[in-house]
Design an enzyme around this catalytic site. Sequence first.
Site, PDB file in Angstrom:
ATOM      1  N   GLY A  19      38.860  37.068  46.167  1.00 27.37           N
ATOM      2  CA  GLY A  19      38.393  36.670  47.496  1.00 27.37           C
ATOM      3  C   GLY A  19      36.894  36.518  47.638  1.00 27.37           C
ATOM      4  N   LYS A  20      36.181  36.261  46.548  1.00 28.97           N
ATOM      5  CA  LYS A  20      34.714  36.092  46.637  1.00 28.97           C
ATOM      6  C   LYS A  20      34.384  34.787  47.372  1.00 28.97           C
ATOM      7  CE  LYS A  20      34.266  36.182  42.173  1.00 28.97           C
ATOM      8  NZ  LYS A  20      35.659  36.434  41.829  1.00 28.97           N
ATOM      9  N   GLY A  69      39.961  35.558  41.789  1.00 29.66           N
ATOM     10  CA  GLY A  69      41.066  35.550  42.747  1.00 29.66           C
ATOM     11  C   GLY A  69      41.048  36.726  43.709  1.00 29.66           C
TER      12      GLY A  69
HETATM   13  P1  ADP Z   1      37.627  34.225  43.912  1.00 26.80           P
HETATM   14  O1  ADP Z   1      36.560  33.374  44.440  1.00 26.80           O
HETATM   15  O2  ADP Z   1      37.290  35.659  43.971  1.00 26.80           O
HETATM   16  O3  ADP Z   1      38.071  33.833  42.586  1.00 26.80           O
HETATM   17  P2  ADP Z   1      39.071  33.149  46.079  1.00 26.80           P
HETATM   18  O4  ADP Z   1      38.120  33.441  47.132  1.00 26.80           O
HETATM   19  O5  ADP Z   1      39.126  31.717  45.610  1.00 26.80           O
HETATM   20  O6  ADP Z   1      38.881  34.094  44.866  1.00 26.80           O
HETATM   21  O7  ADP Z   1      40.493  33.639  46.636  1.00 26.80           O
HETATM   22  C1  ADP Z   1      41.700  33.425  45.933  1.00 26.80           C
HETATM   23  C2  ADP Z   1      42.813  33.209  46.946  1.00 26.80           C
HETATM   24  O8  ADP Z   1      43.008  34.342  47.756  1.00 26.80           O
HETATM   25  C3  ADP Z   1      42.506  32.045  47.871  1.00 26.80           C
HETATM   26  O9  ADP Z   1      43.679  31.242  48.011  1.00 26.80           O
HETATM   27  C4  ADP Z   1      42.179  32.679  49.162  1.00 26.80           C
HETATM   28  O10 ADP Z   1      42.607  31.904  50.255  1.00 26.80           O
HETATM   29  C5  ADP Z   1      42.948  33.995  49.091  1.00 26.80           C
HETATM   30  N1  ADP Z   1      42.190  35.049  49.757  1.00 26.80           N
HETATM   31  C6  ADP Z   1      41.173  35.720  49.261  1.00 26.80           C
HETATM   32  N2  ADP Z   1      40.708  36.639  50.119  1.00 26.80           N
HETATM   33  C7  ADP Z   1      41.457  36.530  51.215  1.00 26.80           C
HETATM   34  C8  ADP Z   1      41.490  37.178  52.482  1.00 26.80           C
HETATM   35  N3  ADP Z   1      40.629  38.129  52.805  1.00 26.80           N
HETATM   36  N4  ADP Z   1      42.409  36.804  53.375  1.00 26.80           N
HETATM   37  C9  ADP Z   1      43.286  35.837  53.083  1.00 26.80           C
HETATM   38  N5  ADP Z   1      43.313  35.193  51.927  1.00 26.80           N
HETATM   39  C10 ADP Z   1      42.435  35.508  50.979  1.00 26.80           C
HETATM   40 MG    MG Z   2      35.509  31.844  43.539  1.00 25.37          MG
END
Ligand code: ADP
Ligand code: MG
Length: 631
Positions: free
Chosen positions: A208-209, A206
């Site tokens: 933002g990867k 969660g």
């Molecule tokens: P991970 O892959 O690290 O588990 P995600 O990329 O799926 O996490 O991100 C989790 C949530 O946070 C998503 O709903 C995404 O839209 C939001 N999010 C992550 N990074 C950002 C960012 N830089 N700006 C806006 N929203 C973000």
């Molecule tokens: Mg992910």
Amino acid sequence: MFVYSGDVFPSDTRNASAEKDTECDTPRIRGSSNLVRSTSIPSLKLFSDGARLKPAQTPVTPRHSKPIKRFVSEANLHKPATTPDCYTNVHLETPRIKLEPDDEVISLREETSNLTVGVRVRPLNAKETAGSGVTSVVAVDGSEVKVMCDSGVEHSFTYDHCFWSCDPQHPQFGSQEVVFTTMMQPLIDKAFQGYNTSLFAYGQTGSGKSYSMMGPDVGQEVGIIPRFCQELFDRIASLDDSTVSCSRSVSESACVEVSYFEIYNEKIHDLLAEASDGGKRPPLKVREHPQLGPYVVDLSVHSVSSYKDIQSWLTIGNSQRATAATGMNEKSSRSHSIFSVVLTQTQEEMLNDEQHKLSRRSRVNLVDLAGSERLSQTCASGKRLREGVSINRSLLTLGKVIAALANNSNSKRKVFVPYRDSVLTWLLRESLGGNSRTAMLATISPANIHIDETLATLRYACQARTIVNRVRVNEDPHERLIRELRAEVERLRLVHDDHEKQEEVGSLHKRLIASNKLVAELTEELQKAKHEMQETEENLVSSKLNYEQQVKQLQDSLEQQRAALEEMQRYKSQLEIHEANQLCKQLNINIELQQNQHEGVMVHDLEKRRVLHWKTSTFFQWLQQLRDYTP
Ligand code: ADP
Ligand code: MG
């Protein structure tokens, strides 16, 4: 202030030993309560200009629905496999196909390359914002990330790049485009030079990867991978034919092949392969080729010729990824995904009517790691718990590998790098510690409730930053030799041309000097002539003046002479009249005398007088003429 010095392992490894067994089936495919597997392909949009792409045509699979090529399959391997299947951890010494880090002599062909690390801080999500007592404890200042603990201790970490994605007004705001430009563009440049490149996204679930790597399907917020694909084809389109000289023409072309797979529960699943029997795909195995290194047996590789093609494959692959809702992320990626692009650039050269082909091959690995799990925070149980343990095992091994590589890069005492302890590290051996220019994007949350995970990620990233890889351009050694020899020939030809030009310039220079001398002489002569001309002109002017004066003097003297002559003539005529009168008087006296003396001889005298009269009148006539005469 506390500044991290570097040797702490990620905290998420604490559950790794909870599960010893490894599963061989594919549990993600069949319905778990909260497992999400999309079967339809969402509509596609171009991000470059923000314009929407038309939805993918049905059927949704790309043009090459079947893989056109297998990377290395068992059938075409000459040597039998020497390593066991991927899901059995093998604790063997990793064969060394590259130089050992302790070798003092670095091959001339190799360069060293530090792993580049960027840290991205995402904004607080809705859940965190709504939660009571949740505050932001992370700050970004230039290339420093600062974390303020509740205890008041401030941790400070330095990286190559820091992105603050919480506030668009912030001077260091890291939009998707900025992150792509900073982290990926240099890797693309290197890929086009023939180097292998890799980008890892690492961080807590969660954080933002996936958002950074893939982003939303549409719009301006698309992530690094779609942007990379677009850039790839934009650059390929700009490769064109060029003629270097009349005897040498070069044309460049490129071919792109993609593969996309995930490592889920330590098993490999091809995300682009078609399911054969009812949607269940057997997991793939990893083998090690003596030259090529570890590879996935029977992984489908697809040739793509446009951005649209590659985007279709991406959509298919993303829809196959195993995701699930966890306590921290509604759509948490439960696997490590590896999107791999092989770029083969071929340079065809026509040199003196002979065709030469040179090719360079670079592999670009874009890795979206599964989240580093804290099982207490993700509230996982049952299957999710097992997934979490598997994910942690890979990340634990990744941590060990990074720690060992960091140690080997920085110290004389080399330690064993346990690549083979997980499928992830084994497959990405080259990306992590071999022939690859590698970058890592560490993503963190700014919330105080995730401070432990955040610190763990930051320490992990700090350690990764010290890894030094040895990289080289991937090309056939013979081709490289030919290329280098040709380059040398070209260089010598240029030197020769230069020399000839210099000689020509030398002779021209001599001629120029001679011409300059001549010009100087002529200029001198010209000056002389000018001078002479000036003198002559002056003489002429003075001569003219003299002449005019002389003429005037002459005219004056002429005038005087004429006046004198007139005076003389007047005097002469007066004198003549006077003489004539005297003569007439004398004649008359004579006549009278003769009349007196010779009275009888009248006739004879008459005749004489007549003659005398005639003479007198003739004389007067002459005298009159003389008077009238004007010279
Ligand atoms: P991970 O892959 O690290 O588990 P995600 O990329 O799926 O996490 O991100 C989790 C949530 O946070 C998503 O709903 C995404 O839209 C939001 N999010 C992550 N990074 C950002 C960012 N830089 N700006 C806006 N929203 C973000
Ligand atoms: Mg992910």
